[in-house]
Motif scaffolding. Structure first.
Motif, PDB file in Angstrom:
ATOM      1  N   PRO A  77      11.797  -2.435  -1.427  1.00  0.00           N
ATOM      2  CA  PRO A  77      10.850  -2.053  -2.485  1.00  0.00           C
ATOM      3  C   PRO A  77       9.778  -1.093  -1.960  1.00  0.00           C
ATOM      4  CG  PRO A  77      11.124  -4.442  -2.417  1.00  0.00           C
ATOM      5  CD  PRO A  77      11.866  -3.891  -1.245  1.00  0.00           C
ATOM      6  N   MET A  78       9.482  -1.163  -0.666  1.00  0.00           N
ATOM      7  CA  MET A  78       8.448  -0.313  -0.076  1.00  0.00           C
ATOM      8  C   MET A  78       8.950   1.090   0.240  1.00  0.00           C
ATOM      9  SD  MET A  78       6.587  -3.078   2.295  1.00  0.00           S
ATOM     10  CE  MET A  78       6.062  -4.635   1.582  1.00  0.00           C
ATOM     11  N   ALA A  79      10.245   1.340   0.011  1.00  0.00           N
ATOM     12  CA  ALA A  79      10.828   2.656   0.245  1.00  0.00           C
ATOM     13  C   ALA A  79      11.159   3.368  -1.057  1.00  0.00           C
ATOM     14  CB  ALA A  79      12.107   2.513   1.078  1.00  0.00           C
ATOM     15  N   GLY A  87       1.729   5.401  -3.171  1.00  0.00           N
ATOM     16  CA  GLY A  87       1.047   4.733  -2.057  1.00  0.00           C
ATOM     17  C   GLY A  87       0.385   5.729  -1.126  1.00  0.00           C
ATOM     18  N   ASN A  88       1.111   6.760  -0.731  1.00  0.00           N
ATOM     19  CA  ASN A  88       0.542   7.765   0.174  1.00  0.00           C
ATOM     20  C   ASN A  88      -0.597   8.544  -0.482  1.00  0.00           C
ATOM     21  OD1 ASN A  88       2.062   7.283   2.522  1.00  0.00           O
ATOM     22  ND2 ASN A  88       3.732   8.577   1.814  1.00  0.00           N
ATOM     23  N   THR A  89      -0.394   8.962  -1.721  1.00  0.00           N
ATOM     24  CA  THR A  89      -1.412   9.766  -2.409  1.00  0.00           C
ATOM     25  C   THR A  89      -2.677   8.949  -2.650  1.00  0.00           C
ATOM     26  OG1 THR A  89       0.353  11.037  -3.471  1.00  0.00           O
ATOM     27  CG2 THR A  89      -1.852  11.223  -4.423  1.00  0.00           C
ATOM     28  N   LEU A  90      -2.519   7.745  -3.159  1.00  0.00           N
ATOM     29  CA  LEU A  90      -3.658   6.868  -3.396  1.00  0.00           C
ATOM     30  C   LEU A  90      -4.431   6.605  -2.099  1.00  0.00           C
ATOM     31  CD1 LEU A  90      -5.100   4.632  -5.244  1.00  0.00           C
ATOM     32  CD2 LEU A  90      -3.545   3.081  -4.112  1.00  0.00           C
ATOM     33  N   ILE A 117      -5.029  -0.496   0.606  1.00  0.00           N
ATOM     34  CA  ILE A 117      -4.130  -1.642   0.386  1.00  0.00           C
ATOM     35  C   ILE A 117      -4.432  -2.299  -0.960  1.00  0.00           C
ATOM     36  CG2 ILE A 117      -3.478  -3.942   1.223  1.00  0.00           C
ATOM     37  CD1 ILE A 117      -4.007  -2.801   4.106  1.00  0.00           C
ATOM     38  N   LEU A 118      -5.710  -2.483  -1.262  1.00  0.00           N
ATOM     39  CA  LEU A 118      -6.094  -3.051  -2.556  1.00  0.00           C
ATOM     40  C   LEU A 118      -5.579  -2.178  -3.703  1.00  0.00           C
ATOM     41  CD1 LEU A 118      -7.678  -5.139  -4.246  1.00  0.00           C
ATOM     42  CD2 LEU A 118      -9.688  -3.642  -3.977  1.00  0.00           C
ATOM     43  N   GLY A 119      -5.755  -0.870  -3.567  1.00  0.00           N
ATOM     44  CA  GLY A 119      -5.263   0.046  -4.597  1.00  0.00           C
ATOM     45  C   GLY A 119      -3.752  -0.015  -4.744  1.00  0.00           C
ATOM     46  N   MET A 120      -3.038  -0.107  -3.602  1.00  0.00           N
ATOM     47  CA  MET A 120      -1.574  -0.197  -3.679  1.00  0.00           C
ATOM     48  C   MET A 120      -1.140  -1.493  -4.345  1.00  0.00           C
ATOM     49  SD  MET A 120      -0.111   1.559  -0.182  1.00  0.00           S
ATOM     50  CE  MET A 120      -1.261   0.863   0.990  1.00  0.00           C
ATOM     51  N   CYS A 125       2.417  -0.311  -5.624  1.00  0.00           N
ATOM     52  CA  CYS A 125       3.058   0.749  -4.836  1.00  0.00           C
ATOM     53  C   CYS A 125       2.846   0.514  -3.346  1.00  0.00           C
ATOM     54  CB  CYS A 125       2.538   2.123  -5.261  1.00  0.00           C
ATOM     55  SG  CYS A 125       0.763   2.365  -5.102  1.00  0.00           S
ATOM     56  N   LEU A 126       3.088  -0.723  -2.906  1.00  0.00           N
ATOM     57  CA  LEU A 126       2.906  -1.046  -1.490  1.00  0.00           C
ATOM     58  C   LEU A 126       3.851  -0.220  -0.619  1.00  0.00           C
ATOM     59  CD1 LEU A 126       2.523  -4.924  -1.525  1.00  0.00           C
ATOM     60  CD2 LEU A 126       0.786  -3.243  -0.896  1.00  0.00           C
TER      61      LEU A 126
END
Length: 179
Positions: A77-79, A87-90, A117-120, A125-126
């Protein structure tokens, strides 16, 4: 009761990678070659776009870790595309914001990573390498929001496109399809 030598070796092996699943050599080579091709494509394209746009920053350092997930663990799921791109942009946006408002780097670095991490979590979008993006932004003292979109978002999109094409051509469906 004293554990046997065999039990001690088994316990030690667990902590030295004994919990990793077996991966065939064919799959290892498929993953490594895919990561090489995907990163080569992304780096070449990003460098070209950076030169075209006159941008000094055209590559994000955590891309290698994202490539590992996309090419070696495409079913994770993380890929998945949303995790990688969002995840990267945030995380870049979080890192830039924290860098701009928190002057102490010893506070800014853990704050940027933890808020990313909180935002992801909030956006579902972890993506573990993304937490490194937040740290990289603070360590590199990047204070312009454009960085979150180029190179971070563009590199992430290019990596996903390369991963999708390569994985599907080599018999690994990617991205995951909803059931």
């Amino acid at each position: 009761m004293r554990p046997s030598r065999k039990q001690l070796i088994k316990n030690l092996a667990f902590y030295l990678g004994g919990d990793q699943p077996f991966v065939s050599w064919l799959e290892r080579i498929r993953s490594v070659f895919g990561a090489f091709l995907g990163l080569l494509l992304v780096i070449t394209t990003a460098k070209f776009l950076g030169e075209l746009g006159g941008t000094d920053e055209w590559l994000m350092a955590s891309l290698g870790a994202s490539a590992l997930l996309v090419f070696a663990l495409p079913q994770s799921p993380m890929a998945q595309p949303w995790a990688v791109i969002a995840g990267n942009t945030l995380s870049a946006l979080a890192g830039i914001s924290i860098f701009r408002f928190v002057n102490d780097p010893l506070l800014a670095m853990p704050l940027a990573a933890s808020l990313s991490i909180l935002g992801m979590f909030a956006l579902r979008c972890l993506h573990p390498p993304a937490a490194a993006v937040a740290l990289i932004v603070v360590l590199s003292q990047i204070n312009h929001y454009q960085y979150a979109f180029f190179p971070v978002m563009v590199d992430s999109i290019l990596l996903i496109l390369a991963g999708t094409i390569y994985s599907n051509l080599t018999g690994k469906p990617y991205p995951n399809r909803p059931n």
